[in-house]
Design a protein around this motif. Structure first.
Motif, short mmCIF file in Angstrom:
data_model
loop_
_atom_site.label_atom_id
_atom_site.label_comp_id
_atom_site.label_asym_id
_atom_site.label_seq_id
_atom_site.Cartn_x
_atom_site.Cartn_y
_atom_site.Cartn_z
N CYS A 10 1.00 -1.23 0.11
CA CYS A 10 -0.16 0.06 0.00
C CYS A 10 1.05 1.29 0.03
O CYS A 10 2.07 1.13 0.12
CB CYS A 10 -1.15 0.02 1.25
SG CYS A 10 -0.02 -0.05 2.92
N GLY A 11 0.24 2.28 -0.35
CA GLY A 11 0.96 3.60 -0.34
C GLY A 11 1.67 4.23 1.01
O GLY A 11 1.06 3.69 2.36
N SER A 12 2.83 4.88 0.72
CA SER A 12 3.37 5.22 2.11
C SER A 12 2.95 6.76 2.09
O SER A 12 3.52 7.54 2.96
CB SER A 12 4.94 5.42 1.50
OG SER A 12 5.12 6.42 0.46
N GLY A 108 -2.23 2.84 -3.66
CA GLY A 108 -0.74 3.15 -3.54
C GLY A 108 -0.50 3.63 -4.98
O GLY A 108 -1.09 3.78 -5.89
N SER A 112 3.63 0.35 -4.96
CA SER A 112 2.61 -0.81 -4.78
C SER A 112 2.24 -1.45 -6.14
O SER A 112 2.04 -2.73 -6.11
CB SER A 112 1.41 -0.19 -4.14
OG SER A 112 1.45 0.63 -3.04
#
Length: 180
Positions: A10-12, A108, A112
């Motif tokens: 998933c996204g940061s 993401g 991702s």
């Protein structure tokens, strides 16, 4: 009995839609409730941080893997059950995947997508048979699903490619699919 381990890509970042972070938090809680170990990128920012904090708050085991060059950028979450530092992104991805029974991709960005396409390619080549899920919060992954259908329609992949991915709209659907 060994516990299920779920690799979460998933996204940061949290993303533009508040529903993304809500879904990440709900996933962390649900994993804790079902005694599923979180395997993820060990960051404490964005969706990564949201899922990890929720899983930890619920008592879930957490397994994080981060390369040295991202320790500052992704704020390495060192209070996890297991915290692994790698030298490269390739090592990170390998350690995460090898320590999971299934994969779920939340909203993401490029990272991702990179992780998703790598495990999808490995599945296509018969290198694993782990389930791959897209958590399609508010239709986030609809364009990706359309692209993959286009790839198949243009005969660059066998239709079986689409069978390797299961899109779910929310966390309850994901948890039901994991139990199935």
């Amino acid at each position: 009995m060994r516990r299920l381990s779920l690799c979460v890509y998933c996204g940061s970042r949290a993303g533009a839609d508040p529903a993304f972070e809500l879904a990440a938090t709900a996933l962390g809680r649900a994993m804790a409730d079902d005694h599923i170990r979180l395997v993820y990128g060990a960051g404490d920012v964005g969706l990564m941080g949201a899922v990890a904090r929720a899983a930890q708050a619920g008592g879930a085991e957490t397994f994080g893997v981060i390369p040295t060059h991202l320790m500052d950028r992704e704020v390495g979450k060192t209070d996890l059950s297991t915290f692994v530092i790698t030298e490269t992104m390739h090592e990170r991805k390998k350690v995460m995947f090898m320590n999971a029974d299934a994969v779920v991709v939340l909203p993401g960005g490029a990272g991702s997508l990179d992780e998703f396409f790598e495990v999808l390619t490995w599945r296509q080549l018969g290198l694993h048979d782990k389930p791959i899920f897209l958590l399609n919060t508010n239709g986030y992954w609809d364009p990706l699903r359309a692209l993959l259908t286009h790839v198949v329609d243009q005969d660059f992949a066998d239709p079986s490619l689409l069978e390797f991915i299961q899109a779910v709209d929310d966390v309850p659907q994901l948890m039901a699919a994991l139990r199935a």
